[in-house]
Design an enzyme around this catalytic site. Structure first.
Site, PDB file in Angstrom:
ATOM      1  N   ASP A 236     -10.705   2.808  -3.217  1.00  0.00           N
ATOM      2  CA  ASP A 236     -11.166   1.493  -2.747  1.00  0.00           C
ATOM      3  C   ASP A 236     -12.582   1.159  -3.209  1.00  0.00           C
ATOM      4  O   ASP A 236     -13.465   2.007  -3.182  1.00  0.00           O
ATOM      5  CB  ASP A 236     -11.178   1.472  -1.216  1.00  0.00           C
TER       6      ASP A 236
ATOM      7  N   ASP B  75       0.836  -1.201   0.000  1.00  0.00           N
ATOM      8  CA  ASP B  75       0.000   0.000   0.000  1.00  0.00           C
ATOM      9  C   ASP B  75       0.877   1.259   0.000  1.00  0.00           C
ATOM     10  O   ASP B  75       2.102   1.165   0.170  1.00  0.00           O
ATOM     11  CB  ASP B  75      -0.916  -0.043   1.246  1.00  0.00           C
TER      12      ASP B  75
HETATM   13  C1  GAL Z   1      -6.271   1.165   1.433  1.00  0.00           C
HETATM   14  C2  GAL Z   1      -6.230   0.160   0.320  1.00  0.00           C
HETATM   15  C3  GAL Z   1      -7.255  -0.880   0.663  1.00  0.00           C
HETATM   16  C4  GAL Z   1      -6.870  -1.547   1.952  1.00  0.00           C
HETATM   17  C5  GAL Z   1      -6.695  -0.514   3.058  1.00  0.00           C
HETATM   18  C6  GAL Z   1      -6.121  -1.103   4.313  1.00  0.00           C
HETATM   19  O1  GAL Z   1      -5.504   2.211   1.137  1.00  0.00           O
HETATM   20  O2  GAL Z   1      -6.513   0.790  -0.896  1.00  0.00           O
HETATM   21  O3  GAL Z   1      -7.367  -1.819  -0.384  1.00  0.00           O
HETATM   22  O4  GAL Z   1      -5.667  -2.258   1.766  1.00  0.00           O
HETATM   23  O5  GAL Z   1      -5.865   0.554   2.658  1.00  0.00           O
HETATM   24  O6  GAL Z   1      -5.941  -0.176   5.329  1.00  0.00           O
END
Ligand code: GAL
Length: 441
Positions: free
Chosen positions: A236, A175
């Site tokens: 997301d 991430d």
């Molecule tokens: C976001 C990511 C998600 C998930 C989340 C976890 O930034 O895009 O898919 O991994 O963080 O905190």
């Protein structure tokens, strides 16, 4: 008679020209594809399960032992992936997202799993997952913290890559939260890719690099593809039609920049499949499955395999649709046209076949008919001179033979999709069969 002959000749010439121009376009198009990360992985889009959308950062195993992020959750999912046909359908990677970590690194600077929720650590879980013939995915972050506030990998890339490899991890979702500069973001994603390679273990590398870069700078996809096996471009996914729709809209609006770069070894990642949850109607689930196949997207389900309807399960395990997603030619599809709240998407497949999806985006009223001329599909070569068309979704139906001059007509439910597969046939077979239009519902 002369007129007839001339008409026939000009039709043949048109067919021939369209065919050769189409083939030439396909060849040029293939040559343009950029070099992929050469770890030999993700030759077709990754398939598996990822906990985030359904289970988020639930760390309260006292109150919610069945849905907290714990080794028990992943062991149960691993068992079901094997016993309920998911593995056989191709879903291979069982992936842990954020919130698996203890709040601090150990005394040697290594990441560690939360000892209460993962009493056997990641290594024991990886062994368990491997014993089932599956692969394990894990989550980390290029910056100072993960998005949920656990330790990030900045300053620890080598140590973390080695730890993941020692544990037997097979995929890393990396991430991009809490990274303090664009330079650190780009350098970190590249560095981690090389560090993973240096471990000698085969680890699929799933990035969010373009997503975090986009607000400040246009991503260089040629470069991203050299370091990542897949990359998230957009925010997301949520368990809602609004969310699926916005991902499709973003993808089609940006297709000039992102479609050509995808191919074996490197894919655009429109995020998880939310089929089998709460927010999508049946037609919307069909749309997600069909369009994720057209987009050559990683198929990472985020749902509860312990509680999933037979209908959602059959859709997610639909062999014909998975075959399209996993097509070895590895070309991502694109939106061909948008008209009157209908979208037509298409994707070239190996063996001169094509996948075509018709999406009805009108959210009022009932099923609507849409017609498309066969000649406009597949850059003029999809059905030239003839093809066999099978409707795959929402239900499978052989529609029979079509020729280049015919029309494909179908009815599509609001927010639903009809997915077709077009197979080349020889002219000889076609000549014996009558022309036809089809109303496919
Ligand atoms: C976001 C990511 C998600 C998930 C989340 C976890 O930034 O895009 O898919 O991994 O963080 O905190």
């Amino acid at each position: 008679m002369i007129l007839e002959t001339m008409k026939l000749m000009s039709r043949d010439l048109r067919l021939d020209r369209a065919l050769s121009l189409g083939v030439l376009a396909l060849v040029l198009w293939s040559v343009r594809r950029a070099r992929a990360l050469d770890n030999g992985l993700a030759v077709t889009p990754t398939m598996g399960w990822l906990h985030w959308e359904r289970f988020l950062c639930n760390v309260d195993c006292q109150e919610e032992p069945d849905s907290c992020i714990s080794e028990q959750l992943f062991m149960q999912m691993a068992d079901l992936m094997v016993s309920d046909g998911w593995k056989d359908a191709g879903y291979e990677y069982l992936c842990i997202d954020d919130c698996w970590m203890a709040p601090k690194r150990d005394s040697k600077g290594r990441l560690q799993a939360d000892p209460k929720r993962f009493p056997g650590g990641i290594r024991r879980l990886a062994n368990y997952v491997h014993s089932k013939g599956l692969k394990l995915g894990l989550y980390g972050d290029v910056g100072n913290h993960t998005c949920a506030g656990f330790p990030g990998s900045f300053g620890y890339y080598d140590i973390d890559a080695k730890t993941f490899a020692d544990w037997g991890v097979d995929l890393l979702k990396f991430d991009g939260c809490y990274c303090d500069s664009l330079k650190h973001l780009a350098d970190g994603y590249k560095y981690m890719s090389l560090a993973l390679n240096r471990t000698g273990r085969s680890i699929v590398y799933s990035c969010e690099w373009p997503l975090y870069m986009m607000p400040f700078q246009k991503p260089n996809y040629t470069e991203i593809r050299q370091y990542c096996n897949h990359w998230r471009n957009f925010g997301d996914i949520f368990d809602s039609w609004q969310s699926v729709k916005s991902i499709l809209e973003w993808t089609s609006s940006n297709q000039e920049n992102i479609v050509d770069v995808a191919g074996p070894g490197g894919w655009n990642d429109p995020d998880m499949l939310v089929i089998g949850n709460f927010g999508l109607s049946w037609d919307q689930q069909v749309t997600q499955m069909a369009l994720w196949a057209i987009m050559a997207a990683p198929l990472l389900m985020s749902n509860d395999l312990r509680h999933i309807s037979p209908q959602a399960k059959a859709l997610l395990q639909d062999k014909d649709v998975i075959v399209i997603n996993q097509d070895p030619l590895g070309k991502q599809g694109y939106r061909l046209r948008k008209e009157d709240n209908f979208e037509v998407w298409e994707r070239p497949l190996s063996g001169l076949a094509w996948a075509v999806a018709m999406v009805n985006l009108q959210e009022i009223g009932g099923p609507r008919s849409h017609s498309i001329s066969i000649a406009s599909l597949g850059r003029g070569v999809a059905c030239n001179p003839a093809c066999l068309i099978t409707q795959l979704l929402p239900v499978k139906r052989e529609l029979g033979f079509y020729d280049w001059t015919s029309i494909l007509k179908t009815r599509v439910n609001p927010t639903g999709t009809v997915l077709f597969r077009l197979e080349e046939t020889s002219q000889t077979i076609f000549k014996k069969l009558p022309l036809q239009d089809a109303d496919t519902l």
